[in-house]
Design an enzyme around this catalytic site. Structure first.
Site, PDB file in Angstrom:
ATOM      1  N   GLN A 201       0.834  -1.209   0.000  1.00 55.15           N
ATOM      2  CA  GLN A 201       0.000   0.000   0.000  1.00 55.15           C
ATOM      3  C   GLN A 201       0.869   1.259   0.000  1.00 55.15           C
ATOM      4  OE1 GLN A 201      -3.157  -0.352  -0.423  1.00 55.15           O
ATOM      5  NE2 GLN A 201      -3.475  -2.472   0.197  1.00 55.15           N
ATOM      6  N   CYS A 362      -7.964  -9.175   5.764  1.00 52.55           N
ATOM      7  CA  CYS A 362      -6.720  -9.959   5.944  1.00 52.55           C
ATOM      8  C   CYS A 362      -5.859  -9.387   7.061  1.00 52.55           C
ATOM      9  CB  CYS A 362      -5.905 -10.041   4.653  1.00 52.55           C
ATOM     10  SG  CYS A 362      -6.745 -10.867   3.337  1.00 52.55           S
TER      11      CYS A 362
END
Ligand code: PMP
Length: 405
Positions: A201, A362
């Site tokens: 990310q 997750c």
């Protein structure tokens, strides 16, 4: 950035979902692809497809050039010293597993410790846990503060002479927090400990200079930065990669094979067994060019604007808890509404054409820390607009009307 023009580059965004214009706010899971990337895949198969590194024939040379050109592109994108430090993998998950397996084999033994954080994705937890059972190492976990930042004092206290690696996310996929990786690396290096940064990310939103950061390993996935699925990157310092054993055996990664003894290829090929996803790499080159042409800093400014705009509007609704309130945050908003399950919100948003992610993302240990089963997450990319943020807020209000009725 001219967003209207940019949106024309992404064919999927023209779609309607349930007769509403698609609002795609699930970009932290995967981004949509611009036409240059889609065309690159099609062109590669239509014009140059042949296995790389093996043939003397014309097509094989062209595809090898495309693939190795992609490696040079990634080197430049990360400002790595040499292409020897750029390993192609299937993505972040495989990159971390490669390091866990290979670094683990070479440098970790029973009693050694690896530090991760409470905000990690499962792919930066489970590979290390596999080493706990295989090698008897121990995981240590940096806690987070109430605003969703790493507790840096606790981090300092976790470091001991047993610490052999620190592996942390650049940006949390749940909280959006941009972690102070420069500081983490500096603290780690002053204790002679290498650092792996999970950039899944990070790389799509923040300019990364691996030499300036002095990071030992930096990993990311192509599909979260407008490239195809199935291709990703492991950057590793040559001095580490050189000393690490191969991850998988097979073609490409060998020097000479006999039944008595096999020698291994040089870097980076030592870590790339089998036919690589050269078409994916060729298309990823286009994706990185696309991002660089727009300017990653400009993309970040745009996404931060959407983040701030939507956060304000969300807060105004009332009864909403936003997880991750760091002042240093990327374009991710995870939230819950009092008394309502995140799945119900996700489903009612979907029926109005809005794609968000729901669930534990997750990151189950983080959900446990927050004391919740899951969240609703909206995450932004370069093609999203304020108008879409308004549509999202209106759709959310409508969903809440129905659910509270
Ligand atoms: N780390 C983080 C922070 C992520 O957000 C993701 C993807 N959600 C991953 C790792 C795993 O990436 P991939 O599934 O592409 O391997």
């Amino acid at each position: 950035m001219d967003i209207t023009k940019i949106r024309d580059d992404f064919p999927i965004l023209e779609q309607e979902v349930y007769k509403r214009p698609l609002v795609y706010f699930d970009n932290a899971a995967t981004t949509q692809k611009p036409r240059v990337v889609i065309d690159a895949i099609s062109n590669a198969y239509c014009t140059i497809n042949a296995n790389v590194h093996r043939g003397v024939h014309h097509l094989s040379q062209l595809s090898t050039e495309g693939h190795e050109g992609g490696r040079e592109k990634v080197r430049q994108f990360l400002n790595a010293k040499t292409i020897k430090e750029i390993i192609f993998t299937r993505g972040t998950t495989e990159s971390i597993n490669l390091v866990a397996s290979s670094f683990g084999e070479a440098f970790l033994s029973a009693g050694d410790e690896v530090i991760v954080s409470e905000m990690e994705h499962h792919s930066n937890i489970v590979p290390w846990q596999l080493l706990e059972s295989k090698k008897g190492i121990k995981l240590r976990v940096i806690p987070i503060t109430e605003v969703g930042e790493l507790d840096m004092n606790a981090f300092r206290n976790l470091i001991t002479e047993k610490t052999k690696l620190i592996s942390v996310a650049h940006v949390s996929n749940v909280l959006g927090t941009i972690n102070p990786i420069e500081q983490i690396i500096s603290i780690a290096h002053s204790n002679n400990i290498p650092v792996l940064v999970d950039g899944a990310q990070g790389a799509p939103h923040i300019k990364v200079d691996v030499q300036k950061l002095d990071v030992d390993f930096y990993v990311f996935s192509g599909h979260k930065i407008y490239a195809p699925t199935g291709v990703g990157v492991l950057y590793g310092k040559e001095e580490w990669l050189d000393k690490m054993p191969p991850y998988q055996g097979g073609g490409e990664m060998i020097g000479k094979v006999t039944f008595e003894k096999t020698t291994f290829n040089e870097l980076p090929f030592k870590f790339e067994a089998g036919t690589p996803d050269y078409v994916g790499v060729i298309a990823m080159t286009e994706a990185l060019n696309y991002v660089e042409n727009l300017g990653i800093e400009n993309i970040a400014v745009h996404e931060t604007e959407l983040l701030q705009y939507t956060t304000e509007k969300l807060k105004a609704i009332g009864g909403i808890t936003i997880y991750g309130n760091s002042s240093c945050k990327s374009g991710v908003i995870s939230f819950n509404v009092d008394g309502i399950h995140p799945y119900d919100i996700g489903m009612l948003l979907d029926k109005q054409g809005i794609a968000v992610r729901t669930g534990h993302l997750c990151a189950q240990p983080l959900m446990d820390r927050l004391g919740i089963p899951g969240v609703v997450r909206a995450s932004f990319a370069l093609y999203n607009t304020k108008d879409e943020c308004d549509k999202f807020i209106n759709a959310l209000n409508r969903a809440l009307d129905i659910l509270k009725r």
